[in-house]
Design an enzyme around this catalytic site. Sequence first.
Site, PDB file in Angstrom:
ATOM      1  N   CYS A   2      27.584 -70.085 -79.125  1.00 44.15           N
ATOM      2  CA  CYS A   2      25.949 -69.986 -78.621  1.00 44.15           C
ATOM      3  C   CYS A   2      25.029 -70.945 -79.556  1.00 44.15           C
ATOM      4  CB  CYS A   2      25.742 -68.848 -78.262  1.00 44.15           C
ATOM      5  SG  CYS A   2      26.743 -67.587 -77.281  1.00 44.15           S
ATOM      6  N   ARG A  27      28.740 -77.318 -80.861  1.00 46.34           N
ATOM      7  CA  ARG A  27      29.303 -75.799 -81.414  1.00 46.34           C
ATOM      8  C   ARG A  27      30.228 -75.220 -80.068  1.00 46.34           C
ATOM      9  NH1 ARG A  27      25.465 -73.412 -84.883  1.00 46.34           N
ATOM     10  NH2 ARG A  27      25.828 -71.450 -84.082  1.00 46.34           N
ATOM     11  N   TRP A  74      28.556 -69.554 -75.003  1.00 52.91           N
ATOM     12  CA  TRP A  74      29.806 -69.539 -74.995  1.00 52.91           C
ATOM     13  C   TRP A  74      30.206 -68.269 -74.622  1.00 52.91           C
ATOM     14  CZ3 TRP A  74      33.899 -67.288 -77.963  1.00 52.91           C
ATOM     15  CH2 TRP A  74      35.096 -68.092 -77.808  1.00 52.91           C
ATOM     16  N   ASN A  98      22.510 -65.183 -79.732  1.00 51.16           N
ATOM     17  CA  ASN A  98      24.001 -65.613 -80.262  1.00 51.16           C
ATOM     18  C   ASN A  98      24.360 -64.243 -80.653  1.00 51.16           C
ATOM     19  OD1 ASN A  98      26.085 -66.773 -81.470  1.00 51.16           O
ATOM     20  ND2 ASN A  98      24.721 -68.087 -82.816  1.00 51.16           N
ATOM     21  N   GLY A  99      25.698 -64.021 -80.324  1.00 51.56           N
ATOM     22  CA  GLY A  99      26.249 -62.932 -81.305  1.00 51.56           C
ATOM     23  C   GLY A  99      27.058 -62.054 -80.350  1.00 51.56           C
ATOM     24  N   GLU A 481      48.487 -78.470 -89.367  1.00 53.32           N
ATOM     25  CA  GLU A 481      47.209 -79.107 -89.003  1.00 53.32           C
ATOM     26  C   GLU A 481      47.254 -80.147 -87.768  1.00 53.32           C
ATOM     27  OE1 GLU A 481      44.297 -78.393 -89.129  1.00 53.32           O
ATOM     28  OE2 GLU A 481      43.117 -80.368 -89.120  1.00 53.32           O
ATOM     29  N   LYS A 485      45.867 -80.127 -84.220  1.00 48.45           N
ATOM     30  CA  LYS A 485      44.885 -80.950 -83.518  1.00 48.45           C
ATOM     31  C   LYS A 485      45.279 -81.428 -82.215  1.00 48.45           C
ATOM     32  CE  LYS A 485      42.170 -80.810 -85.589  1.00 48.45           C
ATOM     33  NZ  LYS A 485      41.720 -80.005 -86.627  1.00 48.45           N
ATOM     34  N   GLU A 488      44.507 -78.508 -79.682  1.00 52.33           N
ATOM     35  CA  GLU A 488      43.093 -78.480 -79.465  1.00 52.33           C
ATOM     36  C   GLU A 488      42.565 -79.314 -78.427  1.00 52.33           C
ATOM     37  OE1 GLU A 488      40.734 -76.938 -83.295  1.00 52.33           O
ATOM     38  OE2 GLU A 488      41.703 -78.849 -83.706  1.00 52.33           O
ATOM     39  N   HIS A 504      66.631 -72.037 -87.286  1.00 58.74           N
ATOM     40  CA  HIS A 504      66.461 -70.491 -86.858  1.00 58.74           C
ATOM     41  C   HIS A 504      65.734 -70.150 -85.861  1.00 58.74           C
ATOM     42  CE1 HIS A 504      68.370 -69.723 -90.607  1.00 58.74           C
ATOM     43  NE2 HIS A 504      67.564 -70.717 -91.341  1.00 58.74           N
ATOM     44  N   LYS A 604      32.786 -74.698 -82.120  1.00 60.10           N
ATOM     45  CA  LYS A 604      32.838 -75.394 -83.632  1.00 60.10           C
ATOM     46  C   LYS A 604      32.573 -74.223 -84.546  1.00 60.10           C
ATOM     47  CE  LYS A 604      32.904 -78.783 -86.393  1.00 60.10           C
ATOM     48  NZ  LYS A 604      33.941 -79.207 -86.629  1.00 60.10           N
TER      49      LYS A 604
HETATM   50  C1  G6P Z   1      36.687 -72.983 -85.224  1.00 59.73           C
HETATM   51  C2  G6P Z   1      36.662 -74.628 -85.264  1.00 59.73           C
HETATM   52  C3  G6P Z   1      37.589 -75.143 -86.355  1.00 59.73           C
HETATM   53  C4  G6P Z   1      37.580 -74.624 -87.694  1.00 59.73           C
HETATM   54  C5  G6P Z   1      37.367 -73.165 -87.454  1.00 59.73           C
HETATM   55  C6  G6P Z   1      36.993 -72.380 -89.001  1.00 59.73           C
HETATM   56  O1  G6P Z   1      37.814 -72.597 -84.698  1.00 59.73           O
HETATM   57  O2  G6P Z   1      36.837 -75.087 -84.050  1.00 59.73           O
HETATM   58  O3  G6P Z   1      37.815 -76.541 -86.263  1.00 59.73           O
HETATM   59  O4  G6P Z   1      38.664 -74.867 -88.362  1.00 59.73           O
HETATM   60  O5  G6P Z   1      36.404 -72.604 -86.537  1.00 59.73           O
HETATM   61  O6  G6P Z   1      35.547 -72.870 -89.272  1.00 59.73           O
HETATM   62  P1  G6P Z   1      34.811 -72.755 -90.422  1.00 59.73           P
HETATM   63  O7  G6P Z   1      33.546 -73.565 -90.248  1.00 59.73           O
HETATM   64  O8  G6P Z   1      34.873 -71.625 -91.037  1.00 59.73           O
HETATM   65  O9  G6P Z   1      35.649 -73.947 -91.163  1.00 59.73           O
END
Ligand code: G6P
Length: 609
Positions: A2, A27, A74, A98-99, A481, A485, A488, A504, A604
Amino acid sequence: MCGIVAAAAQRDAAPLLIAGLKALEYRGYDSAGLAVLQGGQLRRVRATGKVREMESLYLADPFPGSIGIAHTRWATHGVPNEANAHPHVVGRIALVHNGIIENHAALRSALQKQGYVFSSETDTEVMAALVDAHLSKGMSLREAVIATAKELEGAYAIAVISNDEPGRVVGARRGAPLLVGVGIGEHFLGSDAQALVQVTNRIIYLEDGDVVEISRGGAQIFSLDGTTVDRPIHESEISADAVERGEYRHYMQKEIFEQPRAVAETLEARVGPNGVLPNIFGVDGEELLTKVQGLHIIACGTSYHAGLVAKYWIEEYARLPVNVEVASEYRYREAVVPQGSLLVAISQSGETADTLAAMRESRRRGYLGTLAICNVPESSVVREADLKLMTRAGPEIGVASTKAFTTQLAALALLALHLAKRRGLDPQRYQELCEQLQHLPRAIERALTIEPQIVQLAERFIHRHHALFLGRGMHYPVALEGSLKLKEISYIHAEAYPAGELKHGPLALVDEDMPVVAVAPNGPLLDKLKSNLQEVRARGGELIVFADKAAHIEGNAANGSVLRIDAGGDFIAPAVFTVPLQLLAYHVAVLRGTDVDQPRNLAKSVTVE
Ligand code: G6P
């Protein structure tokens, strides 16, 4: 997650609020809305989907008014629909939040008994009703917000307006970010500085427990006991340019290509011909570092993967034990903390709820202290840590983290070398590692030139449903990673394994429909990796190998396709090999037509648990 924007302006608020919400789109959200006060009237517009859809509704029937609040939601409590979208209006007030309020159910039933009827499933409407209930006892808006805040359990940042006090917005925060923008004859609230960059660079960061009242003429901050508090004004360095997409099709692509510069800035004045400079923390961290006997790293998402790479580096070069754990797990278990342990929190945003809570939780667990590795200087994680090592990636807008990851690796490499030197790493090897690190921006720049080949490769993924990523040693986190990606942003199910684990379990999944992406830099584990790859080929799996230029591995029927990367050295290879995997995920997503910068359901900055 949010986003909040609010304005007590000298001009019509709605266009400013909409521009602020657009800056917060990164975000992640699924509905948007705004409310404005004008001549004793409260006007509101809300819509599911993008801010532009809400904007179209507003433009079809615009309304004036210089005091307003706005929100991107969100969904947490209740599905993303118009009824659940903020602002919530109860009586004569409108509120955005937000929260997550944990005691909302108890509050809701108490309010229902008083006659309140709710039109949404949200915890936010409960807060709005609570503010209204306090107002009806004769309190001012600020007093009602303070009284409400005292009854809430959980995390919140809120902004509220009332028809009865038409010149002001009242905000409050605990556990979710909120800051004040100080303009000329105008004041604003926002979830971050980016939301306000169009109106001001002068920012006051609120602390947990703060309540703020903004009007055109000023901003006054109070604590929950009603006394006033002073908070300093900071000049934000974020420029409007830094959040522009420029010539790029997506923010993610822009951010991938910004990596050489972002990494160079993270390393600047921190590593030189004589090695890592002593001042990497900006303050003297020596006293604390001399006592360090081990590290616990906590983080979420991509930042967690950066921590996993650092474990290999710090254990190998500094010979210190390192535990890496996702923050949401760490905070709820009784981790053993050996004497002399340093807690390291890695977070791009510095506001991730689990990372922040885990860091706070660590205070009672007997650590030597805390170190934050973070991209946002005024964030909660940075403010609460004993030592800070800032990444200097600049604002990252794409939800899928790219330049934040490689700059975290650069910062963690500095930390590893700093510790390694103190711990007696062979001076020649130390020198060589420092030189590699200084060349990292160049190596990333070279890796980016592979993009045309990746565009072709991406076509082979368009109709796939699954993909497997393999790596060994410090490249296993790189594989993790890469798979994160891809899933996501392209919504292809992807998993990563250390290649030695293939037999395994995951080998059972391999057939001609399963592309297998392997990260194969040069090094002692290369031969072992090659035999893992043969196992994939023997099962008909389609193999795509990212190999170091120096590695003896050819593309052929047995090895699959081989794409060559100049890693620039064993130490920096994880950061360099990340780049083609980012590009692969990006181009697959573009071809599949997904929303690259704001993938569905993701946020985000995850400011709720
Ligand atoms: C969310 C974002 C990711 C990020 C993660 C941790 O899931 O979409 O891209 O890696 O949060 O966020 P931070 O700001 O703590 O690195």
